[in-house]
Design an enzyme around this catalytic site. Structure first.
Site, PDB file in Angstrom:
ATOM      1  N   GLY A   5      39.357  14.741  68.131  1.00 53.39           N
ATOM      2  CA  GLY A   5      38.421  15.587  68.968  1.00 53.39           C
ATOM      3  C   GLY A   5      38.256  16.903  68.648  1.00 53.39           C
ATOM      4  O   GLY A   5      38.854  17.526  67.918  1.00 53.39           O
ATOM      5  N   HIS A  36      41.109  12.295  75.867  1.00 60.46           N
ATOM      6  CA  HIS A  36      41.984  11.355  75.104  1.00 60.46           C
ATOM      7  C   HIS A  36      41.352   9.713  75.041  1.00 60.46           C
ATOM      8  O   HIS A  36      41.019   9.152  74.183  1.00 60.46           O
ATOM      9  CB  HIS A  36      43.273  10.928  75.491  1.00 60.46           C
ATOM     10  CG  HIS A  36      44.313  12.558  75.169  1.00 60.46           C
ATOM     11  ND1 HIS A  36      44.587  12.865  76.232  1.00 60.46           N
ATOM     12  CD2 HIS A  36      44.607  13.095  74.012  1.00 60.46           C
ATOM     13  CE1 HIS A  36      45.512  14.063  75.664  1.00 60.46           C
ATOM     14  NE2 HIS A  36      45.341  14.256  74.477  1.00 60.46           N
ATOM     15  N   HIS A  78      44.581  12.434  79.042  1.00 59.44           N
ATOM     16  CA  HIS A  78      43.415  12.668  80.261  1.00 59.44           C
ATOM     17  C   HIS A  78      42.255  11.909  79.747  1.00 59.44           C
ATOM     18  O   HIS A  78      42.170  11.494  78.512  1.00 59.44           O
ATOM     19  CB  HIS A  78      43.435  14.394  80.485  1.00 59.44           C
ATOM     20  CG  HIS A  78      43.122  14.942  79.174  1.00 59.44           C
ATOM     21  ND1 HIS A  78      41.973  14.793  78.136  1.00 59.44           N
ATOM     22  CD2 HIS A  78      44.030  15.749  78.314  1.00 59.44           C
ATOM     23  CE1 HIS A  78      42.180  15.558  77.229  1.00 59.44           C
ATOM     24  NE2 HIS A  78      43.454  16.159  77.313  1.00 59.44           N
ATOM     25  N   LYS A 104      37.620  19.461  69.889  1.00 58.70           N
ATOM     26  CA  LYS A 104      38.299  20.468  70.713  1.00 58.70           C
ATOM     27  C   LYS A 104      39.327  21.156  69.915  1.00 58.70           C
ATOM     28  O   LYS A 104      39.214  22.510  69.993  1.00 58.70           O
ATOM     29  CB  LYS A 104      39.080  19.771  71.911  1.00 58.70           C
ATOM     30  CG  LYS A 104      40.257  20.632  72.601  1.00 58.70           C
ATOM     31  CD  LYS A 104      40.246  20.911  73.914  1.00 58.70           C
ATOM     32  CE  LYS A 104      41.268  21.677  74.364  1.00 58.70           C
ATOM     33  NZ  LYS A 104      42.535  21.314  73.857  1.00 58.70           N
ATOM     34  N   ASP A 105      39.919  20.423  68.992  1.00 55.46           N
ATOM     35  CA  ASP A 105      40.748  20.993  67.994  1.00 55.46           C
ATOM     36  C   ASP A 105      39.668  21.393  66.792  1.00 55.46           C
ATOM     37  O   ASP A 105      40.281  20.354  65.843  1.00 55.46           O
ATOM     38  CB  ASP A 105      42.087  20.256  67.813  1.00 55.46           C
ATOM     39  CG  ASP A 105      42.691  20.229  69.398  1.00 55.46           C
ATOM     40  OD1 ASP A 105      43.572  21.131  69.597  1.00 55.46           O
ATOM     41  OD2 ASP A 105      42.447  19.281  70.103  1.00 55.46           O
ATOM     42  N   GLN A 133      41.863  22.049  63.484  1.00 55.26           N
ATOM     43  CA  GLN A 133      42.510  20.805  63.342  1.00 55.26           C
ATOM     44  C   GLN A 133      41.758  19.569  62.382  1.00 55.26           C
ATOM     45  O   GLN A 133      42.098  19.027  61.381  1.00 55.26           O
ATOM     46  CB  GLN A 133      43.265  20.206  64.548  1.00 55.26           C
ATOM     47  CG  GLN A 133      44.063  18.721  64.166  1.00 55.26           C
ATOM     48  CD  GLN A 133      44.655  18.357  65.612  1.00 55.26           C
ATOM     49  OE1 GLN A 133      45.706  18.990  65.656  1.00 55.26           O
ATOM     50  NE2 GLN A 133      44.238  17.623  66.279  1.00 55.26           N
TER      51      GLN A 133
HETATM   52  P1  AMP Z   1      46.652  16.212  71.795  1.00 58.32           P
HETATM   53  O1  AMP Z   1      47.387  14.971  72.405  1.00 58.32           O
HETATM   54  O2  AMP Z   1      46.458  17.237  72.309  1.00 58.32           O
HETATM   55  O3  AMP Z   1      47.393  16.195  70.294  1.00 58.32           O
HETATM   56  O4  AMP Z   1      45.308  15.536  71.523  1.00 58.32           O
HETATM   57  C1  AMP Z   1      44.937  14.246  70.918  1.00 58.32           C
HETATM   58  C2  AMP Z   1      43.828  14.135  70.424  1.00 58.32           C
HETATM   59  O5  AMP Z   1      42.643  14.314  71.397  1.00 58.32           O
HETATM   60  C3  AMP Z   1      43.163  15.196  69.459  1.00 58.32           C
HETATM   61  O6  AMP Z   1      42.267  14.476  68.161  1.00 58.32           O
HETATM   62  C4  AMP Z   1      42.526  16.050  70.341  1.00 58.32           C
HETATM   63  O7  AMP Z   1      41.439  17.026  69.647  1.00 58.32           O
HETATM   64  C5  AMP Z   1      41.648  15.155  71.099  1.00 58.32           C
HETATM   65  N1  AMP Z   1      41.392  15.657  72.572  1.00 58.32           N
HETATM   66  C6  AMP Z   1      42.190  16.639  73.273  1.00 58.32           C
HETATM   67  N2  AMP Z   1      41.534  16.992  74.326  1.00 58.32           N
HETATM   68  C7  AMP Z   1      40.493  16.678  74.161  1.00 58.32           C
HETATM   69  C8  AMP Z   1      39.021  16.871  74.781  1.00 58.32           C
HETATM   70  N3  AMP Z   1      38.862  17.530  75.845  1.00 58.32           N
HETATM   71  N4  AMP Z   1      37.724  16.339  74.316  1.00 58.32           N
HETATM   72  C9  AMP Z   1      37.848  15.735  73.192  1.00 58.32           C
HETATM   73  N5  AMP Z   1      39.000  15.480  72.577  1.00 58.32           N
HETATM   74  C10 AMP Z   1      40.175  15.942  72.973  1.00 58.32           C
END
Ligand code: AMP
Length: 281
Positions: free
Chosen positions: A150, A37, A34, A152-153, A156
């Site tokens: 991000g 990412h 999205h 957001k986590d 992590q």
């Molecule tokens: P994921 O695919 O959920 O493992 O996320 C991959 C990366 O994208 C991680 O570093 C997340 O923290 C980051 N991420 C996911 N959603 C968001 C968001 N809304 N804003 C910023 N970073 C994000």
């Protein structure tokens, strides 16, 4: 953009980039991409000669097999979005290529210094062990100059910073801000599992968090915490799993307001578990 499926092929492509002294920006993801990412990807493109994005739904970080099974997957659309953004390499390995069968059974040995005992780590036992296990492997294959994660986590990200320190990776970790929908809802691949009605309700999570920031320090952290939980639980279909106000470095709960605090929350919206966070002082 090229798509690479195997670690063997990736190694030869990275060897070539290294021999040409190219900087490599890396964005690890689990796909179902999205705008959140894509913002990480754009920053990586701007700051490096080559941008590598991995798409891998990592089984060892799921403590719930239903969540793993239901995790959204849409590789064709992901590739379109990455191509459009200007990504150079998308790496989509198989589980068999990333893990020896015994790796999947035993816990990876890492000293988290306590960062994994609270919040996500407490409610998703083994989750961060799986995260560190896969990011360690990916870093060794991709050998990035910079890696983008991000906020957001939030927990992590803290753990990744510790991992890079402890394992002495020569990689710059770039913290990227949370990207939100217009409603304020933090973007997440899991939002795809919400019905339109649930999406509206889920937007209340960030509304309450933002409102709480307006008067945060007028209350004790404990009272503010109770206020946030009560106001989110009031919304039909929302149920707070935890909300903690913690110091950004230690992730330990604070009793009195200190500098650098963050409120981290996990909320069930129906069956879907969502996380978000907000900086206070
Ligand atoms: P994921 O695919 O959920 O493992 O996320 C991959 C990366 O994208 C991680 O570093 C997340 O923290 C980051 N991420 C996911 N959603 C968001 C968001 N809304 N804003 C910023 N970073 C994000």
């Amino acid at each position: 953009m090229i798509t690479i499926h195997s670690t063997k092929e990736l190694t030869s492509v990275i060897d070539k980039l290294k021999s040409e002294n190219k900087s490599i920006g890396f964005v690890p993801t689990m796909g179902a991409l999205h705008t959140g990412h894509i913002e990480l990807v754009k920053q990586s493109i701007n700051e490096n000669d080559c941008c590598v994005v991995s798409i891998f739904v990592n089984p060892t970080q799921f403590n719930n097999s239903v969540d793993l099974k239901k995790y959204p997957r849409n590789i064709d659309r992901d590739k379109e979005l990455l191509e459009l953004a200007g990504c150079d390499i998308v790496f989509t390995p198989t589980v068999e290529d990333m893990y020896e069968p015994e790796d999947l059974k035993q816990l990876y040995d890492f000293n988290f210094g306590g960062l994994d005992r609270v919040m996500e780590g407490k409610f998703r036992p083994g989750h961060f062990n799986g995260v560190v296990q896969i990011v360690d492997k990916l870093f060794r294959y991709v050998r990035p100059t910079r890696a983008y994660f991000g906020e957001k986590d939030f927990q992590q990200l803290s753990i990744i910073h510790r991992m890079v320190d402890v394992l002495k990776f020569d990689i710059e970790i770039i913290d990227c801000p949370i990207i939100r929908e217009e409603s304020g809802l933090a973007m997440s691949s899991r939002n795809e599992r919400l019905t339109p009605q649930q999406r509206k309700k889920a937007a209340e999570i960030s509304k309450v968090l933002f409102e709480s920031r307006n008067f945060a320090t007028n209350f004790s952290p404990e009272k503010l915490k109770a206020w946030v939980i009560e106001n989110i639980n009031k919304v039909d279909e929302l149920e707070v799993e935890y909300f903690e106000i913690v110091h950004t470095n230690t992730l330990q709960s604070i009793e009195n307001w200190a500098s650098s605090t963050v409120g981290c929350i996990a909320v069930f919206c129906g069956q879907v578990r969502l996380i978000d966070n907000i900086r206070y002082v």
